[in-house]
Design a protein around this motif. Structure first.
Motif, short mmCIF file in Angstrom:
data_model
loop_
_atom_site.label_atom_id
_atom_site.label_comp_id
_atom_site.label_asym_id
_atom_site.label_seq_id
_atom_site.Cartn_x
_atom_site.Cartn_y
_atom_site.Cartn_z
N ALA A 256 -19.59 -58.84 -3.91
CA ALA A 256 -19.33 -60.32 -4.13
C ALA A 256 -18.19 -60.70 -3.25
O ALA A 256 -18.34 -62.08 -2.59
N THR A 257 -17.23 -59.99 -2.72
CA THR A 257 -16.37 -60.17 -1.72
C THR A 257 -17.04 -60.55 -0.39
O THR A 257 -16.89 -61.60 0.47
N GLU A 258 -18.10 -59.60 -0.10
CA GLU A 258 -18.82 -59.95 1.26
C GLU A 258 -19.65 -61.26 1.08
O GLU A 258 -19.73 -61.92 2.29
N ASP A 259 -20.42 -61.46 -0.15
CA ASP A 259 -20.95 -62.56 -0.13
C ASP A 259 -20.07 -63.76 -0.24
O ASP A 259 -20.79 -64.97 0.38
N TRP A 260 -18.98 -63.94 -0.65
CA TRP A 260 -18.23 -64.97 -0.61
C TRP A 260 -18.05 -65.41 0.46
O TRP A 260 -17.75 -66.46 1.23
N LEU A 261 -17.57 -64.31 1.71
CA LEU A 261 -17.10 -64.52 2.86
C LEU A 261 -18.44 -64.90 3.80
O LEU A 261 -18.53 -65.92 4.48
N HIS A 262 -19.53 -64.50 3.46
CA HIS A 262 -20.78 -64.63 4.43
C HIS A 262 -21.48 -66.11 4.27
O HIS A 262 -22.05 -66.77 4.99
N ARG A 263 -21.05 -66.49 2.88
CA ARG A 263 -21.33 -67.90 2.55
C ARG A 263 -20.83 -68.98 3.35
O ARG A 263 -21.33 -70.13 3.34
N HIS A 264 -19.55 -68.51 3.87
CA HIS A 264 -18.88 -69.59 4.58
C HIS A 264 -18.87 -69.23 6.08
O HIS A 264 -17.93 -69.82 6.88
N ARG A 265 -19.87 -68.71 6.61
CA ARG A 265 -19.84 -68.55 8.12
C ARG A 265 -20.13 -69.44 8.74
O ARG A 265 -20.99 -70.43 8.50
N SER A 266 -19.29 -69.49 9.84
CA SER A 266 -19.31 -70.72 10.80
C SER A 266 -19.39 -70.25 12.03
O SER A 266 -19.07 -69.07 12.49
N GLY A 267 -19.89 -71.03 13.04
CA GLY A 267 -20.05 -70.52 14.39
C GLY A 267 -18.98 -70.53 15.25
O GLY A 267 -18.87 -70.02 16.36
N SER A 268 -17.84 -71.11 14.90
CA SER A 268 -16.65 -71.40 15.56
C SER A 268 -15.71 -69.85 15.74
O SER A 268 -15.41 -69.28 16.79
N SER A 269 -15.47 -69.30 14.70
CA SER A 269 -14.82 -68.03 14.65
C SER A 269 -14.73 -67.26 13.15
O SER A 269 -14.87 -67.79 11.97
N VAL A 270 -14.14 -66.37 13.22
CA VAL A 270 -14.06 -65.30 11.90
C VAL A 270 -12.87 -66.10 11.24
O VAL A 270 -13.09 -66.28 10.01
N ASP A 271 -11.80 -66.48 11.93
CA ASP A 271 -10.77 -67.06 11.05
C ASP A 271 -11.32 -68.41 10.26
O ASP A 271 -10.76 -68.71 9.22
N GLU A 272 -12.19 -69.19 10.83
CA GLU A 272 -12.53 -70.19 10.37
C GLU A 272 -13.24 -69.88 9.13
O GLU A 272 -13.08 -70.66 7.99
N THR A 273 -14.20 -68.87 9.17
CA THR A 273 -14.97 -68.54 8.11
C THR A 273 -13.95 -68.20 6.87
O THR A 273 -14.43 -68.69 5.79
N ILE A 274 -12.98 -67.33 7.13
CA ILE A 274 -12.22 -67.02 6.22
C ILE A 274 -11.28 -68.04 5.63
O ILE A 274 -11.16 -68.17 4.34
N TYR A 275 -10.90 -69.22 6.36
CA TYR A 275 -10.23 -70.25 6.11
C TYR A 275 -11.12 -70.99 4.90
O TYR A 275 -10.68 -71.48 4.06
N ASN A 276 -12.53 -71.36 5.39
CA ASN A 276 -13.28 -72.00 4.49
C ASN A 276 -13.68 -71.44 3.31
O ASN A 276 -13.76 -72.08 2.22
N ALA A 277 -13.63 -70.01 3.22
CA ALA A 277 -13.81 -69.24 2.16
C ALA A 277 -12.68 -69.48 1.05
O ALA A 277 -12.88 -69.58 -0.18
N TYR A 278 -11.67 -69.49 1.54
CA TYR A 278 -10.26 -69.66 0.77
C TYR A 278 -10.18 -71.12 0.25
O TYR A 278 -9.74 -71.47 -1.24
N MET A 279 -10.74 -72.02 0.77
CA MET A 279 -10.89 -73.51 0.36
C MET A 279 -11.78 -73.56 -0.83
O MET A 279 -11.53 -74.31 -1.87
N GLN A 280 -12.90 -72.70 -0.87
CA GLN A 280 -13.83 -72.76 -2.08
C GLN A 280 -13.12 -72.26 -3.35
O GLN A 280 -13.73 -72.59 -4.57
N LEU A 281 -12.36 -71.58 -3.14
CA LEU A 281 -11.23 -71.11 -4.36
C LEU A 281 -10.92 -72.03 -5.41
O LEU A 281 -10.60 -71.81 -6.48
N ILE A 282 -10.59 -73.31 -4.80
CA ILE A 282 -9.92 -74.44 -5.49
C ILE A 282 -11.31 -74.77 -6.45
O ILE A 282 -10.80 -75.39 -7.55
N ASP A 283 -12.51 -74.76 -6.41
CA ASP A 283 -13.72 -74.88 -7.04
C ASP A 283 -14.67 -73.97 -7.29
O ASP A 283 -15.69 -74.34 -6.31
N TYR A 284 -14.39 -72.87 -7.67
CA TYR A 284 -15.42 -71.83 -7.27
C TYR A 284 -16.87 -72.04 -8.01
O TYR A 284 -16.53 -72.30 -9.34
N PRO A 285 -17.71 -71.60 -7.48
CA PRO A 285 -19.10 -72.04 -8.24
C PRO A 285 -19.38 -71.08 -9.65
O PRO A 285 -18.97 -69.99 -9.35
#
Length: 494
Positions: A256-285
């Motif tokens: 579930a953690t891996e899926d959460w991170l992979h859903r927010h993969r971006s082409g820019s960087s790993v940090d950006e992906t993690i950052y976007n994943a954290y933002m989803q926690l405000i309104d988690y599906p």
């Protein structure tokens, strides 16, 4: 055996039974006056609350072995111990009530005798003396020495034997000590002790207050330990997690953690992906499993999610309300209405409550606007205006409504900016100015929670994503005959 001998034997047996009964109650008196006061350690991660003594509390804070406790103390500034009371309808509660009553009834009976008996009183004073080291700092050696001197068992027994024991004087002595050692919040309770005339009731109230003061001391120790726990809990949790990975490496993952991170993969960087994943926690599906590594904070993130939703709703409501000039052109009216709407939506903690709360908000807006118009000798809203206002307000029950969507985007952008700032918080976005205090508190809580979890698990998040990005780079460079294209790699399963 003649009748006189029988009466003599029966009298002796009765006296022996009375003595045994008094001894039994005296033996039980320790629990009856709560000298071993217990506290409730609030539920952590859905587990049942734990009942602990003051010594166990002290040991917990000195020897940090409970990861959930360390996590809670570090993240929750309001975390406190609570007084333990067994349920009144439980066997434990019934026994406690019975033993307490027996203890105090016996004390009163002994004091009412002629001459008085002080056995129970002496035991009570001895137990009160034993309580003081739990209420006073070990540094108060002089105070503790004075207490031990005044409440000396041998001296009290000598006074009892000579008939000179002044039980009221000892009550006043204890009250004076409590008045100098209690927190300011207990001053009123101490003052009330001096107003009680009956000496037995006085001592009963003294012990009730001492129980509360033990709770104060337990939470004081928690406060002293909080800074050190917060400073070391991240390292403690990292070590626990590293040990877990070493023990189960290759045998268990975190899908579930891996899926959460992979859903927010971006082409820019790993940090950006993690950052976007954290933002989803405000309104988690609701249809996605929550990340295992963050599950200890699932309820905390859910609470923050509803705080965000309430902020969005409040900003949307006040925005709609400003369609009436009496609100948009009168700052004081807008602020007052915003406060009233905030009170109404505070009870929203699940989706089922939204529609009812919004109905109440409409009624409040309509009533407020009409009263404001009346105060300025202006006509009330027409039926058409009220219908239009109601239609706009009720649409806010849906996240997809234009106003709600706009406010949600503004909050999202604001959170993103503040997460990347170095401690400073920018001015609130348009629509949220009247809720700045709650907005700042929400941001602080969310940032603290994200920062803490990233400090513990951030390295592992990077490892998960670096492995994926490295695999994608290798696949992209491989011959197309491999059957896996770059496009397919983008949606590869974790």
């Amino acid at each position: 055996m003649d009748a006189q001998e029988k009466r003599s034997v029966q009298s002796g047996q009765s006296a022996e039974q009375d003595e045994h009964e008094e001894h039994r109650i005296r033996t039980d008196s320790e629990s009856s006056v709560d000298s071993m006061t217990r506290f409730v350690l609030p539920s952590l991660d859905g587990t049942p609350p734990k009942i602990v003594t003051l010594d166990e509390v002290s040991s917990m804070f000195k020897n940090l072995r409970n990861m959930e406790l360390a996590h809670e103390i570090a993240l929750n500034p309001d975390f406190k111990l609570q007084k333990y009371e067994p349920p009144s309808d439980s066997l434990e509660g019934a026994i406690k009530k019975m033993v307490h009553k027996a203890f105090w009834d016996l004390l009163r009976q002994q004091l009412d005798r002629q001459p008085p008996s002080y056995d129970q009183a002496i035991r009570l004073l001895a137990e009160i003396k034993e309580c003081f080291p739990q209420l006073l700092s070990p540094n108060n050696e002089r105070a503790l020495a004075h207490i031990n001197e005044v409440l000396d068992d041998s001296v009290i027994r000598q006074q009892a034997e000579r008939g000179t024991l002044d039980f009221r004087a000892y009550a006043n002595f204890v009250i004076n000590i409590l008045s100098r050692s209690c927190s300011p919040a207990r001053d009123e309770a101490v003052a009330a002790l001096r107003e009680i005339d009956d000496v037995v009731d006085t001592f009963r109230s003294i012990l009730e207050l001492m129980t509360l003061m033990k709770l104060d001391m337990a939470n004081f120790m928690l406060g002293l330990a909080r800074t050190e726990i917060a400073a070391n809990s991240v390292q403690y949790e990292k070590e626990k997690f590293s040990k877990y990975l070493r023990e189960f490496h290759g045998n268990v993952g975190f899908p579930a953690t891996e899926d959460w991170l992979h859903r927010h993969r971006s082409g820019s960087s790993v940090d950006e992906t993690i950052y976007n994943a954290y933002m989803q926690l405000i309104d988690y599906p609701a249809d996605k499993e929550f990340p295992e590594l963050l599950r200890i904070d699932k309820e905390r993130f859910a609470g923050l999610s509803w705080r965000a939703q309430r902020l969005i709703l409040c900003a949307s409501l006040i925005s709609v309300a400003q369609s009436t000039p009496i609100i948009s052109q009168r700052r004081e009216n807008r602020i007052k209405l915003a406060q009233q709407l905030d009170i109404i939506v505070q009870d929203i903690k699940n989706q089922d409550q939204v529609a009812t709360a919004i109905e109440s908000c409409y009624e409040q807006i309509r009533s407020f606007v009409n009263k404001a118009l009346e105060q300025e000798n202006m006509p009330a809203m027409s039926d058409a205006d009220q219908a239009a206002l109601k239609n706009q307000v009720l649409k806010l029950a849906h996240k997809t409504s234009p106003v709600s969507s706009l406010m949600a985007k503004r909050l999202d952008g604001y959170v993103r900016v503040t997460l990347r700032s170095n401690g400073s918080i920018p001015p609130p976005p348009s629509g949220f100015a009247d809720y700045q205090e709650e907005l700042v508190a929400f941001i602080a809580s969310f940032r603290r929670l994200v920062s803490y979890n990233h400090a513990v698990f951030g390295e592992h998040f990077h490892q998960i994503l670096n492995k994926t990005f490295a695999g994608e780079a290798t696949e992209a460079a491989a011959p197309t005959a491999s059957g896996i294209t770059a496009g397919q790699a983008q949606t590869a399963k974790p």
